[in-house]
Write an enzyme that holds these catalytic residues in place. Sequence first.
Site, PDB file in Angstrom:
ATOM      1  N   LYS A  53       0.961  -1.341  -0.118  1.00  0.00           N
ATOM      2  CA  LYS A  53       0.107   0.051  -0.037  1.00  0.00           C
ATOM      3  C   LYS A  53       1.020   1.234   0.170  1.00  0.00           C
ATOM      4  O   LYS A  53       0.519   2.293  -0.838  1.00  0.00           O
ATOM      5  CB  LYS A  53      -1.046   0.076   1.224  1.00  0.00           C
ATOM      6  N   GLN A  97      -4.509  -1.342   9.472  1.00  0.00           N
ATOM      7  CA  GLN A  97      -4.446  -2.754   9.017  1.00  0.00           C
ATOM      8  C   GLN A  97      -5.045  -3.676   9.955  1.00  0.00           C
ATOM      9  O   GLN A  97      -4.881  -3.827  11.075  1.00  0.00           O
ATOM     10  CB  GLN A  97      -3.146  -3.372   8.391  1.00  0.00           C
ATOM     11  N   ASP A 120     -11.185   2.717   4.045  1.00  0.00           N
ATOM     12  CA  ASP A 120     -11.479   1.297   3.986  1.00  0.00           C
ATOM     13  C   ASP A 120     -13.074   1.213   3.927  1.00  0.00           C
ATOM     14  O   ASP A 120     -13.372  -0.029   3.713  1.00  0.00           O
ATOM     15  CB  ASP A 120     -10.951   0.767   5.174  1.00  0.00           C
TER      16      ASP A 120
HETATM   17  N1  GUN Z   1      -6.782  -6.723   6.149  1.00  0.00           N
HETATM   18  C1  GUN Z   1      -7.094  -7.467   5.039  1.00  0.00           C
HETATM   19  N2  GUN Z   1      -7.729  -6.762   4.156  1.00  0.00           N
HETATM   20  C2  GUN Z   1      -7.767  -5.351   4.609  1.00  0.00           C
HETATM   21  C3  GUN Z   1      -8.262  -4.346   3.929  1.00  0.00           C
HETATM   22  O1  GUN Z   1      -8.806  -4.282   3.065  1.00  0.00           O
HETATM   23  N3  GUN Z   1      -8.215  -3.148   4.798  1.00  0.00           N
HETATM   24  C4  GUN Z   1      -7.730  -3.274   6.137  1.00  0.00           C
HETATM   25  N4  GUN Z   1      -7.606  -2.360   6.673  1.00  0.00           N
HETATM   26  N5  GUN Z   1      -7.109  -4.424   6.547  1.00  0.00           N
HETATM   27  C5  GUN Z   1      -7.154  -5.487   5.922  1.00  0.00           C
END
Ligand code: GUN
Length: 298
Positions: A53, A97, A120
Amino acid sequence: MTAQIIDGKQIAADMRAELKAEVAKLKAQHIVPGLGVILVGEDPASQSYVTAKERACDDMGIYSDDNRLAVDISQQQLMSLVEKMNKDPKINGILVQLPLPKGLDESEVLLAIDPAKDVDGFHPVNVGKMVVGEKAFLPCTPHGIIQLLIRNGVTIEGADVVIVGRSNLVGKPLANMLIQKKPNANATVTVCHTRTKDLSSHTKRADILIAAAGRPNTITADMVKEEAVVIDVGINRIEDSTKKRGYRLVGDVDFEAVKEKASLITPVPGGVGPMTITMLLYNTVESAKRAAGIDVSK
Ligand code: GUN
């Protein structure tokens, strides 16, 4: 039939090129989208997602404020960091995350994020708006899946969609998005899960089958209708001593067998994965435009 492989990497690259051009235009108006990233602990999969990311932000010209925190951080320290990011005008999106390590209260943290920075789409305000069909930040993986379908010319309207998995990250939001009375939705959706009786009686009816169970080989060829579209959301690490890193990634679908039956199928890696990050960048740019008063009501 042998399926056409959906090239998620290429579609993500196309979308990122469009976004990069948009970020450049915003920069000319002195608007720099910013993403605040919080990773707690040292889970290897989470570390590699977060690194990807951050790299994507760099590549795009999006500012990123990276915070990697020790596994024993307190709830209070984490909440303070979220509060600080809520107030920081350089940050348009906040990404915590998931999953958080045991002992931290995930829902309290998600609730603390300003819904206007919730790129998100996990805050209950955004989840609620999405369910009732109002404009909201859409969760990145389901949104990316819908983009893959649209950009491959798949008809979603009226399709029988079967989703295997009911997580808050994928199954539940995707089902809600696909039943909306809107273009590129209007599907008939079945959500299957660990308590579903006779899973294959459902999956065999699917025009579009979405595997988001988090378990390899959940979907085998006998469970798939001829010419179905198969989307594999799974990212599972399987030990593999022939690989330098000691493992390989597989999805939830028995890819080699199912690709002989489906009309379209996503590979793992290179299918849904690259789209998730792309939609996060998309939401961050949207958020920056909203903060700058640029109309994003369309
Ligand atoms: N963990 C697995 N997929 C995601 C996601 O799309 N966003 C976040 N914040 N955590 C994750």
